[in-house]
Design a protein around this motif. Structure first.
Motif, PDB file in Angstrom:
ATOM      1  N   VAL A   1      51.469  57.674  50.822  1.00 49.13           N
ATOM      2  CA  VAL A   1      52.675  56.905  50.526  1.00 49.13           C
ATOM      3  C   VAL A   1      52.509  56.084  49.247  1.00 49.13           C
ATOM      4  O   VAL A   1      53.376  56.102  48.370  1.00 49.13           O
ATOM      5  CB  VAL A   1      53.035  55.989  51.716  1.00 49.13           C
ATOM      6  N   LEU A   2      51.406  55.358  49.137  1.00 49.81           N
ATOM      7  CA  LEU A   2      51.193  54.509  47.963  1.00 49.81           C
ATOM      8  C   LEU A   2      50.632  55.286  46.775  1.00 49.81           C
ATOM      9  O   LEU A   2      50.698  54.810  45.638  1.00 49.81           O
ATOM     10  CB  LEU A   2      50.259  53.349  48.314  1.00 49.81           C
ATOM     11  N   GLY A   3      50.067  56.460  47.020  1.00 49.19           N
ATOM     12  CA  GLY A   3      49.536  57.282  45.935  1.00 49.19           C
ATOM     13  C   GLY A   3      48.315  56.699  45.263  1.00 49.19           C
ATOM     14  O   GLY A   3      48.065  56.968  44.088  1.00 49.19           O
ATOM     15  N   ARG A   4      47.531  55.929  46.006  1.00 48.70           N
ATOM     16  CA  ARG A   4      46.336  55.317  45.435  1.00 48.70           C
ATOM     17  C   ARG A   4      45.100  56.122  45.820  1.00 48.70           C
ATOM     18  O   ARG A   4      44.993  56.645  46.919  1.00 48.70           O
ATOM     19  CB  ARG A   4      46.187  53.869  45.906  1.00 48.70           C
ATOM     20  N   GLY A   5      44.157  56.163  44.889  1.00 49.48           N
ATOM     21  CA  GLY A   5      42.910  56.873  45.135  1.00 49.48           C
ATOM     22  C   GLY A   5      41.863  55.965  45.750  1.00 49.48           C
ATOM     23  O   GLY A   5      42.185  55.018  46.466  1.00 49.48           O
ATOM     24  N   LYS A   6      40.616  56.237  45.452  1.00 45.13           N
ATOM     25  CA  LYS A   6      39.534  55.436  46.001  1.00 45.13           C
ATOM     26  C   LYS A   6      39.619  53.993  45.513  1.00 45.13           C
ATOM     27  O   LYS A   6      39.978  53.719  44.367  1.00 45.13           O
ATOM     28  CB  LYS A   6      38.174  56.011  45.572  1.00 45.13           C
ATOM     29  N   LEU A   7      39.256  53.077  46.396  1.00 46.17           N
ATOM     30  CA  LEU A   7      39.142  51.677  46.004  1.00 46.17           C
ATOM     31  C   LEU A   7      38.036  51.529  44.958  1.00 46.17           C
ATOM     32  O   LEU A   7      36.958  52.102  45.099  1.00 46.17           O
ATOM     33  CB  LEU A   7      38.777  50.824  47.211  1.00 46.17           C
ATOM     34  N   LYS A   8      38.307  50.767  43.916  1.00 45.99           N
ATOM     35  CA  LYS A   8      37.281  50.400  42.947  1.00 45.99           C
ATOM     36  C   LYS A   8      36.675  49.082  43.400  1.00 45.99           C
ATOM     37  O   LYS A   8      37.376  48.080  43.525  1.00 45.99           O
ATOM     38  CB  LYS A   8      37.887  50.292  41.551  1.00 45.99           C
ATOM     39  N   VAL A   9      35.382  49.072  43.660  1.00 48.28           N
ATOM     40  CA  VAL A   9      34.693  47.872  44.127  1.00 48.28           C
ATOM     41  C   VAL A   9      33.802  47.361  43.005  1.00 48.28           C
ATOM     42  O   VAL A   9      32.849  48.046  42.597  1.00 48.28           O
ATOM     43  CB  VAL A   9      33.862  48.153  45.394  1.00 48.28           C
ATOM     44  N   VAL A  10      34.123  46.175  42.500  1.00 42.82           N
ATOM     45  CA  VAL A  10      33.413  45.608  41.352  1.00 42.82           C
ATOM     46  C   VAL A  10      32.501  44.485  41.842  1.00 42.82           C
ATOM     47  O   VAL A  10      32.970  43.482  42.389  1.00 42.82           O
ATOM     48  CB  VAL A  10      34.402  45.059  40.310  1.00 42.82           C
ATOM     49  N   ILE A  11      31.201  44.654  41.668  1.00 40.47           N
ATOM     50  CA  ILE A  11      30.225  43.633  42.041  1.00 40.47           C
ATOM     51  C   ILE A  11      29.877  42.815  40.803  1.00 40.47           C
ATOM     52  O   ILE A  11      29.434  43.366  39.787  1.00 40.47           O
ATOM     53  CB  ILE A  11      28.955  44.269  42.647  1.00 40.47           C
ATOM     54  N   VAL A  12      30.090  41.511  40.902  1.00 40.24           N
ATOM     55  CA  VAL A  12      29.899  40.613  39.763  1.00 40.24           C
ATOM     56  C   VAL A  12      28.544  39.930  39.863  1.00 40.24           C
ATOM     57  O   VAL A  12      28.228  39.295  40.873  1.00 40.24           O
ATOM     58  CB  VAL A  12      31.017  39.552  39.727  1.00 40.24           C
ATOM     59  N   THR A  13      27.733  40.081  38.814  1.00 36.96           N
ATOM     60  CA  THR A  13      26.413  39.460  38.758  1.00 36.96           C
ATOM     61  C   THR A  13      26.186  38.884  37.378  1.00 36.96           C
ATOM     62  O   THR A  13      25.969  39.628  36.416  1.00 36.96           O
ATOM     63  CB  THR A  13      25.297  40.462  39.126  1.00 36.96           C
ATOM     64  N   GLY A  14      26.240  37.558  37.262  1.00 43.47           N
ATOM     65  CA  GLY A  14      26.068  36.941  35.959  1.00 43.47           C
ATOM     66  C   GLY A  14      24.704  37.210  35.346  1.00 43.47           C
ATOM     67  O   GLY A  14      24.587  37.456  34.146  1.00 43.47           O
ATOM     68  N   ARG A  15      23.656  37.203  36.166  1.00 46.29           N
ATOM     69  CA  ARG A  15      22.296  37.371  35.651  1.00 46.29           C
ATOM     70  C   ARG A  15      21.846  38.822  35.616  1.00 46.29           C
ATOM     71  O   ARG A  15      20.817  39.129  35.034  1.00 46.29           O
ATOM     72  CB  ARG A  15      21.304  36.565  36.492  1.00 46.29           C
TER      73      ARG A  15
END
Length: 308
Positions: A128-142
């Motif tokens: 219905v929404l036509g969305r693919g895989k979720l993009k998972v962004v892991i944030v690491t400053g260091r």
């Protein structure tokens, strides 16, 4: 395609709901949960919404061996609502500290994958929404993270990425096929630039922030949070460790430095609110509109939209 409410869950009691109607949902599902619609996307960055569960006294983690929100939520309605929000997001952003603590002390070896578990919602997302895989962004400053330590970066269910600074990128070393987004300086990510990168380079129109408190605090201070979904569990926890427990120590690979999650700079048993890091003054504290409220059992589900 239409989807029906979970047969084994009672419907949410909608107390009020001023958010946009979700015309994609079936009538049965709208009756079950309410509107849960979203406004039109933004041109230069994603529409960013967060999701937290907290106790009556505002705590989002027991810390120690029970770091995840599921220990506070303990509600199948809350778990299903998280899947619903993930269904409507193009991507998820989460802090490396949360991933590390979950992998070390959580229920599943190798940490979470941040996937949509409900199969009907997953099919609704695709068909219905036509969305693919979720993009998972892991944030690491260091950049203190090794992709081989976490099953997230090997999962077929999501597309995992890393966001770090130029200095962090040099520390990361080899990341294989995992894409790395770079912004900011020193140990601090530029949240606004990261959001623009996700919109410009990856087409992310709706982005879900799942914490932890350090990353969420950075995004609030950068005025990147447009709204907040907040589940309130009917229990009180307290800021300090339970009576008789000795304080632990921060993980050796925990994030640290300016803007780092408070759990990295405090004992491992530290209990946090949803927002850590520098606070606000009377003049700068952000305000929100209370846009919806629903309940399931004794759990309260609220939605707040930022006032710019």
């Amino acid at each position: 395609m239409t989807i029906s409410p979970p047969a084994d869950l009672s419907r949410f009691e909608v107390l009020f709901d001023h958010s946009e109607p979700n015309l994609h949902l079936s009538e049965a599902l709208r009756t079950f949960v309410g509107n849960v619609g979203f406004p039109a996307g933004l041109a230069e960055r994603p529409w960013i919404f967060s999701n937290f569960v907290q106790s009556l006294d505002g705590i989002v983690t027991f810390g120690g061996w029970r770091p995840g929100g599921e220990w506070i939520g303990r509600s199948r309605h809350d778990r299903w609502m998280m899947d619903l929000l993930r269904t409507h997001a193009d991507g998820i952003v989460a802090g490396a500290e949360s991933l590390i603590l979950e992998a070390r002390h959580g229920k599943i070896s190798g940490g979470p994958v941040y996937r949509i578990v409900d199969e009907s919602l997953l099919e609704y997302r695709r068909s219905v929404l036509g969305r693919g895989k979720l993009k998972v962004v892991i944030v690491t400053g260091r950049g203190r993270i090794r992709v081989e330590d976490f099953r997230l970066f090997r999962s077929e269910h999501v597309e995992a990425l890393i966001a770090t600074t130029p200095d962090g990128r040099r520390r990361l070393g080899k990341t294989g096929d995992v894409r790395v987004l770079v912004s900011g300086e020193g140990d601090r990510i530029d949240c606004r630039e990261l959001a623009r990168q996700l919109r410009r380079e990856l087409g992310v129109e709706y982005l879900l922030c799942e914490g932890g408190p350090g990353l969420y605090g950075e995004m609030v201070r950068a005025e990147c949070i447009d709204e907040k979904f907040l589940t309130i569990a009917p229990q009180e926890i307290g800021l300090g460790p339970a009576s008789g427990l000795a304080p632990g120590h921060a993980p050796e690979d925990a994030e640290s430095g300016p803007g780092a999650p408070a759990a990295a700079l405090a004992p491992a048993l530290a209990r946090l609110t949803s927002l850590s890091g520098p606070g606000f003054s009377v003049e700068t504290a952000p305000w929100y509109h209370w846009t919806s409220c629903r309940k399931a059992g004794d759990h309260e589900f609220n939605r707040y939209r930022a006032v710019r």
